[in-house]
Design a protein around this motif. Structure first.
Motif, mmCIF file in Angstrom:
data_model
loop_
_atom_site.group_PDB
_atom_site.id
_atom_site.type_symbol
_atom_site.label_atom_id
_atom_site.label_comp_id
_atom_site.label_asym_id
_atom_site.label_seq_id
_atom_site.Cartn_x
_atom_site.Cartn_y
_atom_site.Cartn_z
ATOM 1 N N VAL A 111 0.836 -1.209 0.000
ATOM 2 C CA VAL A 111 0.000 0.000 0.000
ATOM 3 C C VAL A 111 0.868 1.256 0.000
ATOM 4 O O VAL A 111 0.605 2.226 -0.728
ATOM 5 N N ILE A 112 1.915 1.262 0.795
ATOM 6 C CA ILE A 112 2.813 2.417 0.827
ATOM 7 C C ILE A 112 3.478 2.634 -0.522
ATOM 8 O O ILE A 112 3.608 3.770 -1.009
ATOM 9 N N LEU A 113 3.894 1.541 -1.156
ATOM 10 C CA LEU A 113 4.536 1.655 -2.468
ATOM 11 C C LEU A 113 3.575 2.247 -3.498
ATOM 12 O O LEU A 113 3.960 3.089 -4.324
ATOM 13 N N ILE A 114 2.313 1.828 -3.453
ATOM 14 C CA ILE A 114 1.324 2.355 -4.401
ATOM 15 C C ILE A 114 1.066 3.834 -4.146
ATOM 16 O O ILE A 114 0.927 4.634 -5.085
ATOM 17 N N LEU A 115 0.993 4.208 -2.878
ATOM 18 C CA LEU A 115 0.751 5.615 -2.543
ATOM 19 C C LEU A 115 1.866 6.523 -3.037
ATOM 20 O O LEU A 115 1.626 7.684 -3.393
ATOM 21 N N THR A 116 3.081 6.031 -3.061
ATOM 22 C CA THR A 116 4.185 6.855 -3.561
ATOM 23 C C THR A 116 4.124 7.052 -5.070
ATOM 24 O O THR A 116 4.767 7.962 -5.599
ATOM 25 N N TRP A 117 3.380 6.202 -5.772
ATOM 26 C CA TRP A 117 3.264 6.331 -7.228
ATOM 27 C C TRP A 117 2.063 7.173 -7.662
ATOM 28 O O TRP A 117 2.010 7.642 -8.796
ATOM 29 N N VAL A 118 1.086 7.327 -6.791
ATOM 30 C CA VAL A 118 -0.122 8.065 -7.163
ATOM 31 C C VAL A 118 0.201 9.561 -7.240
ATOM 32 O O VAL A 118 0.765 10.134 -6.302
ATOM 33 N N PRO A 119 -0.160 10.209 -8.340
ATOM 34 C CA PRO A 119 0.156 11.652 -8.481
ATOM 35 C C PRO A 119 -0.843 12.540 -7.733
ATOM 36 O O PRO A 119 -1.717 13.197 -8.325
ATOM 37 N N PHE A 120 -0.715 12.579 -6.422
ATOM 38 C CA PHE A 120 -1.577 13.450 -5.621
ATOM 39 C C PHE A 120 -1.174 14.918 -5.842
ATOM 40 O O PHE A 120 -0.049 15.211 -6.254
ATOM 41 N N PRO A 121 -2.086 15.837 -5.544
ATOM 42 C CA PRO A 121 -1.696 17.259 -5.541
ATOM 43 C C PRO A 121 -0.570 17.511 -4.544
ATOM 44 O O PRO A 121 -0.402 16.770 -3.572
ATOM 45 N N VAL A 122 0.172 18.564 -4.772
ATOM 46 C CA VAL A 122 1.354 18.840 -3.953
ATOM 47 C C VAL A 122 0.995 19.011 -2.488
ATOM 48 O O VAL A 122 1.652 18.443 -1.589
ATOM 49 N N ALA A 123 -0.068 19.750 -2.189
ATOM 50 C CA ALA A 123 -0.447 19.985 -0.797
ATOM 51 C C ALA A 123 -0.860 18.685 -0.101
ATOM 52 O O ALA A 123 -0.461 18.410 1.037
ATOM 53 N N MET A 124 -1.648 17.855 -0.798
ATOM 54 C CA MET A 124 -2.096 16.580 -0.225
ATOM 55 C C MET A 124 -0.936 15.587 -0.125
ATOM 56 O O MET A 124 -0.868 14.795 0.819
ATOM 57 N N ARG A 125 -0.027 15.633 -1.064
ATOM 58 C CA ARG A 125 1.084 14.695 -1.064
ATOM 59 C C ARG A 125 1.952 14.852 0.178
ATOM 60 O O ARG A 125 2.443 13.870 0.741
ATOM 61 N N GLN A 126 2.124 16.086 0.628
ATOM 62 C CA GLN A 126 2.940 16.308 1.811
ATOM 63 C C GLN A 126 2.332 15.658 3.047
ATOM 64 O O GLN A 126 3.023 15.020 3.846
ATOM 65 N N TYR A 127 1.003 15.782 3.201
ATOM 66 C CA TYR A 127 0.341 15.170 4.348
ATOM 67 C C TYR A 127 0.380 13.633 4.265
ATOM 68 O O TYR A 127 0.546 12.953 5.282
ATOM 69 N N ILE A 128 0.217 13.126 3.064
ATOM 70 C CA ILE A 128 0.223 11.667 2.894
ATOM 71 C C ILE A 128 1.609 11.101 3.191
ATOM 72 O O ILE A 128 1.750 10.095 3.899
ATOM 73 N N TYR A 129 2.626 11.733 2.655
ATOM 74 C CA TYR A 129 3.985 11.265 2.909
ATOM 75 C C TYR A 129 4.328 11.330 4.391
ATOM 76 O O TYR A 129 4.969 10.425 4.943
ATOM 77 N N PHE A 130 3.903 12.417 5.029
ATOM 78 C CA PHE A 130 4.193 12.552 6.450
ATOM 79 C C PHE A 130 3.448 11.492 7.267
ATOM 80 O O PHE A 130 4.013 10.879 8.175
#
Length: 206
Positions: A111-130
Motif C-alpha cells: 500500500v505504501i509503495l502504491i501511494l508513492t506512485w499516485v500523483p496526488f496534488p502537492v499539498a495533499m502529497r505532503q500530508y500523505i507522505y508525512f
C-alpha cells in the motif's frame, strides 16, 4: 495261466498311463523363465522424439499431481526437510491459528509503495507522505520486530513444554518468519483455521 495274466497286465499298463496323462494337463510343465517371460509386459520404446517428450510430460504431470495431493493432505513425506517433524508442525499450527500483526507487513508495504506512485496534488502529497512514511511506516516496523521476537519466544517456550527432548534449534526463527507471511501464501499450507479448528482435507470434502 500266470504267464497269461502277466502279459495281459503289461499290455494294459500303457493305456492306463495314457489315461492318467490325458486326465492331467496333457502338456509338459513350462520352465520358470518361460513362464516369467510370458508374464512380463512388453516395453515399447518411443519411436520418435516427439513421443518421448510427450511420455516425459505425462510422467512429470502425474508426479506433480501426486505431490500436490500429498501436500494438500499434509503428508510430510512431500515436505522439505526443514518443515518435517512434530515440533515444526506445532509451530505452524500455533502461528496459523492466530491473527498476528506481522502477517500484515507485506500488504502494508505494498500500500505504501502504491501511494508513492499516485500523483496526488502537492499539498495533499505532503500530508500523505508525512502520515504514511514518517509515522505509519516506522510504527509498523517496530510492531513487526516486537511481534517477531514475541512469537519466537512464545513458540519455543510452549514447544519445550510440549515436546521435551526434541530438537528446538531454529524453531523460534521458523515461527517468526512464518508469522510475517500472508496466510494464503504460506507453505506448507495452513492445516488449521484461525481459532484452532482443523482445516478440511481434500478427502473429507468429497
Amino acid at each position: 495261466m500266470f504267464r497269461r495274466r502277466t502279459q495281459q497286465a503289461v499290455e494294459e499298463s500303457p493305456s492306463t498311463a495314457n489315461d492318467a496323462k490325458s486326465g492331467g494337463k496333457g502338456r509338459p510343465t513350462p520352465k520358470r523363465r518361460d513362464a516369467e517371460g510370458r508374464r512380463r509386459q512388453p516395453v515399447t520404446a518411443p519411436k520418435t522424439r516427439k513421443e518421448a517428450y510427450r511420455q516425459l510430460r505425462e510422467r512429470q504431470a502425474s508426479q506433480r499431481a501426486r505431490v500436490q495431493e500429498g501436500l494438500a493432505r499434509g503428508d510430510e513425506r512431500y515436505y522439505q526437510p526443514r518443515d518435517r517433524g512434530p515440533v515444526r508442525k506445532f509451530a505452524r499450527d500455533w502461528v496459523d491459528s492466530r491473527r498476528i500483526v506481522s502477517q500484515y507487513f507485506l500488504p502494508f508495504s505494498l500500500v505504501i509503495l502504491i501511494l508513492t506512485w499516485v500523483p496526488f496534488p502537492v499539498a495533499m502529497r505532503q500530508y500523505i507522505y508525512f502520515g504514511v512514511i514518517t509515522v505509519a511506516w516506522p510504527v509498523m516496523m517496530v510492531s513487526v520486530l516486537i511481534t517477531a521476537i514475541w512469537v519466537g519466544w512464545r513458540v519455543k517456550k510452549v514447544a519445550l513444554e510440549k515436546f521435551p527432548g526434541e530438537n528446538m534449534k531454529g524453531i523460534g526463527f521458523y515461527a517468526a518468519m512464518r508469522a510475517m507471511q500472508i496466510r494464503r501464501l504460506r507453505f506448507p499450507k495452513p492445516m488449521v483455521k484461525v481459532g484452532g479448528a482443523p482445516m478440511p482435507t481434500p478427502s473429507s470434502r468429497r
